[in-house]
Scaffold this motif. Structure first.
Motif, PDB file in Angstrom:
ATOM      1  N   GLY A  29      11.385  -6.611 -10.827  1.00  0.00           N
ATOM      2  CA  GLY A  29      11.457  -7.411  -9.613  1.00  0.00           C
ATOM      3  C   GLY A  29      10.127  -7.969  -9.160  1.00  0.00           C
ATOM      4  O   GLY A  29       9.414  -8.635  -9.899  1.00  0.00           O
ATOM      5  N   ILE A  30       9.790  -7.671  -7.931  1.00  0.00           N
ATOM      6  CA  ILE A  30       8.604  -8.218  -7.271  1.00  0.00           C
ATOM      7  C   ILE A  30       7.318  -7.822  -7.992  1.00  0.00           C
ATOM      8  O   ILE A  30       6.301  -8.492  -7.898  1.00  0.00           O
ATOM      9  CB  ILE A  30       8.578  -7.773  -5.788  1.00  0.00           C
ATOM     10  N   PHE A  31       7.351  -6.740  -8.763  1.00  0.00           N
ATOM     11  CA  PHE A  31       6.144  -6.225  -9.389  1.00  0.00           C
ATOM     12  C   PHE A  31       5.750  -6.971 -10.665  1.00  0.00           C
ATOM     13  O   PHE A  31       4.694  -6.717 -11.216  1.00  0.00           O
ATOM     14  CB  PHE A  31       6.288  -4.726  -9.662  1.00  0.00           C
ATOM     15  N   LYS A  32       6.578  -7.887 -11.122  1.00  0.00           N
ATOM     16  CA  LYS A  32       6.216  -8.688 -12.294  1.00  0.00           C
ATOM     17  C   LYS A  32       5.002  -9.562 -12.007  1.00  0.00           C
ATOM     18  O   LYS A  32       4.255  -9.906 -12.899  1.00  0.00           O
ATOM     19  CB  LYS A  32       7.391  -9.550 -12.738  1.00  0.00           C
ATOM     20  N   GLU A  33       4.811  -9.910 -10.725  1.00  0.00           N
ATOM     21  CA  GLU A  33       3.720 -10.812 -10.335  1.00  0.00           C
ATOM     22  C   GLU A  33       2.391 -10.102 -10.121  1.00  0.00           C
ATOM     23  O   GLU A  33       1.349 -10.738 -10.121  1.00  0.00           O
ATOM     24  CB  GLU A  33       4.095 -11.546  -9.044  1.00  0.00           C
ATOM     25  N   TYR A  34       2.426  -8.783  -9.914  1.00  0.00           N
ATOM     26  CA  TYR A  34       1.218  -8.055  -9.535  1.00  0.00           C
ATOM     27  C   TYR A  34       1.020  -6.844 -10.438  1.00  0.00           C
ATOM     28  O   TYR A  34       1.983  -6.186 -10.820  1.00  0.00           O
ATOM     29  CB  TYR A  34       1.305  -7.599  -8.071  1.00  0.00           C
ATOM     30  N   ASN A  35      -0.240  -6.529 -10.719  1.00  0.00           N
ATOM     31  CA  ASN A  35      -0.487  -5.337 -11.527  1.00  0.00           C
ATOM     32  C   ASN A  35      -0.482  -4.098 -10.633  1.00  0.00           C
ATOM     33  O   ASN A  35      -0.483  -4.193  -9.405  1.00  0.00           O
ATOM     34  CB  ASN A  35      -1.767  -5.466 -12.356  1.00  0.00           C
ATOM     35  N   LEU A  36      -0.490  -2.953 -11.259  1.00  0.00           N
ATOM     36  CA  LEU A  36      -0.359  -1.700 -10.535  1.00  0.00           C
ATOM     37  C   LEU A  36      -1.507  -1.475  -9.555  1.00  0.00           C
ATOM     38  O   LEU A  36      -1.297  -1.000  -8.430  1.00  0.00           O
ATOM     39  CB  LEU A  36      -0.267  -0.536 -11.525  1.00  0.00           C
ATOM     40  N   SER A  37      -2.719  -1.827  -9.936  1.00  0.00           N
ATOM     41  CA  SER A  37      -3.858  -1.651  -9.037  1.00  0.00           C
ATOM     42  C   SER A  37      -3.709  -2.515  -7.792  1.00  0.00           C
ATOM     43  O   SER A  37      -4.047  -2.086  -6.681  1.00  0.00           O
ATOM     44  CB  SER A  37      -5.164  -2.000  -9.753  1.00  0.00           C
ATOM     45  N   GLN A  38      -3.196  -3.723  -7.947  1.00  0.00           N
ATOM     46  CA  GLN A  38      -2.979  -4.594  -6.797  1.00  0.00           C
ATOM     47  C   GLN A  38      -1.926  -4.008  -5.860  1.00  0.00           C
ATOM     48  O   GLN A  38      -2.110  -3.998  -4.641  1.00  0.00           O
ATOM     49  CB  GLN A  38      -2.551  -5.989  -7.258  1.00  0.00           C
ATOM     50  N   VAL A  39      -0.848  -3.490  -6.436  1.00  0.00           N
ATOM     51  CA  VAL A  39       0.224  -2.904  -5.618  1.00  0.00           C
ATOM     52  C   VAL A  39      -0.281  -1.657  -4.900  1.00  0.00           C
ATOM     53  O   VAL A  39       0.000  -1.459  -3.720  1.00  0.00           O
ATOM     54  CB  VAL A  39       1.469  -2.590  -6.481  1.00  0.00           C
ATOM     55  N   HIS A  40      -1.062  -0.833  -5.592  1.00  0.00           N
ATOM     56  CA  HIS A  40      -1.599   0.365  -4.939  1.00  0.00           C
ATOM     57  C   HIS A  40      -2.611   0.001  -3.851  1.00  0.00           C
ATOM     58  O   HIS A  40      -2.704   0.694  -2.834  1.00  0.00           O
ATOM     59  CB  HIS A  40      -2.199   1.309  -5.966  1.00  0.00           C
ATOM     60  N   CYS A  41      -3.333  -1.071  -4.039  1.00  0.00           N
ATOM     61  CA  CYS A  41      -4.253  -1.544  -3.004  1.00  0.00           C
ATOM     62  C   CYS A  41      -3.461  -1.996  -1.773  1.00  0.00           C
ATOM     63  O   CYS A  41      -3.817  -1.660  -0.647  1.00  0.00           O
ATOM     64  CB  CYS A  41      -5.114  -2.673  -3.555  1.00  0.00           C
ATOM     65  N   ILE A  42      -2.386  -2.723  -1.982  1.00  0.00           N
ATOM     66  CA  ILE A  42      -1.503  -3.144  -0.890  1.00  0.00           C
ATOM     67  C   ILE A  42      -0.953  -1.923  -0.176  1.00  0.00           C
ATOM     68  O   ILE A  42      -0.933  -1.854   1.059  1.00  0.00           O
ATOM     69  CB  ILE A  42      -0.364  -4.046  -1.419  1.00  0.00           C
ATOM     70  N   ASP A  43      -0.513  -0.936  -0.937  1.00  0.00           N
ATOM     71  CA  ASP A  43       0.024   0.299  -0.366  1.00  0.00           C
ATOM     72  C   ASP A  43      -1.024   1.002   0.499  1.00  0.00           C
ATOM     73  O   ASP A  43      -0.738   1.462   1.606  1.00  0.00           O
ATOM     74  CB  ASP A  43       0.502   1.221  -1.488  1.00  0.00           C
ATOM     75  N   GLU A  77      -3.764 -14.788  -2.980  1.00  0.00           N
ATOM     76  CA  GLU A  77      -2.301 -14.794  -3.103  1.00  0.00           C
ATOM     77  C   GLU A  77      -1.606 -14.767  -1.745  1.00  0.00           C
ATOM     78  O   GLU A  77      -0.387 -14.859  -1.660  1.00  0.00           O
ATOM     79  CB  GLU A  77      -1.838 -13.580  -3.924  1.00  0.00           C
ATOM     80  N   GLY A  78      -2.386 -14.596  -0.670  1.00  0.00           N
ATOM     81  CA  GLY A  78      -1.816 -14.564   0.673  1.00  0.00           C
ATOM     82  C   GLY A  78      -1.118 -13.254   1.009  1.00  0.00           C
ATOM     83  O   GLY A  78      -0.281 -13.209   1.918  1.00  0.00           O
ATOM     84  N   LEU A  79      -1.467 -12.167   0.313  1.00  0.00           N
ATOM     85  CA  LEU A  79      -0.837 -10.876   0.573  1.00  0.00           C
ATOM     86  C   LEU A  79      -1.595 -10.047   1.607  1.00  0.00           C
ATOM     87  O   LEU A  79      -1.014  -9.178   2.250  1.00  0.00           O
ATOM     88  CB  LEU A  79      -0.707 -10.084  -0.730  1.00  0.00           C
ATOM     89  N   LEU A  96      -2.327  -6.367   6.007  1.00  0.00           N
ATOM     90  CA  LEU A  96      -1.292  -7.049   5.227  1.00  0.00           C
ATOM     91  C   LEU A  96      -0.739  -8.252   5.981  1.00  0.00           C
ATOM     92  O   LEU A  96      -0.621  -8.228   7.203  1.00  0.00           O
ATOM     93  CB  LEU A  96      -0.148  -6.082   4.921  1.00  0.00           C
ATOM     94  N   THR A  97      -0.391  -9.275   5.230  1.00  0.00           N
ATOM     95  CA  THR A  97       0.349 -10.412   5.774  1.00  0.00           C
ATOM     96  C   THR A  97       1.835 -10.059   5.665  1.00  0.00           C
ATOM     97  O   THR A  97       2.207  -9.015   5.124  1.00  0.00           O
ATOM     98  CB  THR A  97       0.069 -11.683   4.964  1.00  0.00           C
ATOM     99  N   ASN A  98       2.698 -10.951   6.126  1.00  0.00           N
ATOM    100  CA  ASN A  98       4.144 -10.721   5.979  1.00  0.00           C
ATOM    101  C   ASN A  98       4.520 -10.557   4.505  1.00  0.00           C
ATOM    102  O   ASN A  98       5.322  -9.683   4.159  1.00  0.00           O
ATOM    103  CB  ASN A  98       4.947 -11.847   6.624  1.00  0.00           C
ATOM    104  N   HIS A 107       7.430  -1.429  -2.821  1.00  0.00           N
ATOM    105  CA  HIS A 107       6.737  -0.345  -3.520  1.00  0.00           C
ATOM    106  C   HIS A 107       7.167   1.020  -2.972  1.00  0.00           C
ATOM    107  O   HIS A 107       7.438   1.949  -3.738  1.00  0.00           O
ATOM    108  CB  HIS A 107       5.223  -0.540  -3.375  1.00  0.00           C
ATOM    109  N   ARG A 108       7.240   1.150  -1.661  1.00  0.00           N
ATOM    110  CA  ARG A 108       7.687   2.408  -1.033  1.00  0.00           C
ATOM    111  C   ARG A 108       9.106   2.745  -1.483  1.00  0.00           C
ATOM    112  O   ARG A 108       9.423   3.883  -1.783  1.00  0.00           O
ATOM    113  CB  ARG A 108       7.643   2.295   0.486  1.00  0.00           C
ATOM    114  N   GLU A 109       9.975   1.725  -1.506  1.00  0.00           N
ATOM    115  CA  GLU A 109      11.362   1.932  -1.924  1.00  0.00           C
ATOM    116  C   GLU A 109      11.423   2.394  -3.379  1.00  0.00           C
ATOM    117  O   GLU A 109      12.179   3.306  -3.723  1.00  0.00           O
ATOM    118  CB  GLU A 109      12.165   0.641  -1.740  1.00  0.00           C
ATOM    119  N   LEU A 110      10.613   1.784  -4.231  1.00  0.00           N
ATOM    120  CA  LEU A 110      10.573   2.180  -5.644  1.00  0.00           C
ATOM    121  C   LEU A 110      10.117   3.630  -5.782  1.00  0.00           C
ATOM    122  O   LEU A 110      10.681   4.388  -6.567  1.00  0.00           O
ATOM    123  CB  LEU A 110       9.655   1.242  -6.431  1.00  0.00           C
TER     124      LEU A 110
END
Length: 156
Positions: A29-43, A77-79, A96-98, A107-110
């Motif tokens: 899903g949404i994670f195809k666009e972002y690598n794991l480090s980016q997602v963990h940074c967002i988290d 990326e506007g995140l 975080l932006t919207n 990410h939390r749901e996953l």
């Protein structure tokens, strides 16, 4: 803390260490666009207050240089967005932006779904087996932490 919770805690820690060392995660899903480090940074930005590069690097056990590159990408990326507090114009903070909150919640749901899946696997083992698995995971975590420390030491 129950043995299942200890096992889950150690298993999650192990997978985070493996992810840090570059073992690819199945992209969904949404994670195809972002690598794991980016997602963990967002988290991290979503979980903490007054977040700057140093705070993120400490939380994720990554170098400030790596976090700077990640935050620049997330900004473009506007995140996330950056801001400064009125009393401290020197320190740059992130929020975080919207769109960033969408990634954060996905990410939390996953993670929640994964934890339920892991618990179902762990329930197949008795307490003695779980103790052995916990011991194994602690040893693996120690190994990966040493590898990460070596990488960080060589980067500095």
């Amino acid at each position: 803390m129950s043995n299942l919770n200890k096992l889950l805690l150690n298993f999650k820690s192990l997978t985070e260490n493996i992810d840090y060392l570059g073992v690819p995660e199945h992209n969904r899903g949404i994670f195809k666009e972002y690598n794991l480090s980016q997602v963990h940074c967002i988290d991290c930005i979503g979980n903490l207050e007054n977040v700057n590069v140093t705070k993120i690097s400490e939380e994720l056990s990554m170098t400030r240089g790596a976090i700077s590159k990640i935050t620049k990408k997330l900004l473009s990326e506007g995140l996330i967005k950056q801001y400064k507090k009125p009393h401290n114009k020197k320190e740059t903070l992130f929020e975080l932006t919207n769109s960033g909150w969408e990634v954060y919640h996905a990410h939390r749901e996953l993670h929640d779904i994964s934890e339920l899946e892991y618990i179902n696997i762990f329930k197949k083992f008795n307490d003695n087996e779980i103790e052995i698995i916990i011991s194994f995971l602690k040893e693996m975590n120690n190994y990966f932490k040493e590898q990460i420390e070596e990488i960080d030491k060589n980067e500095n």
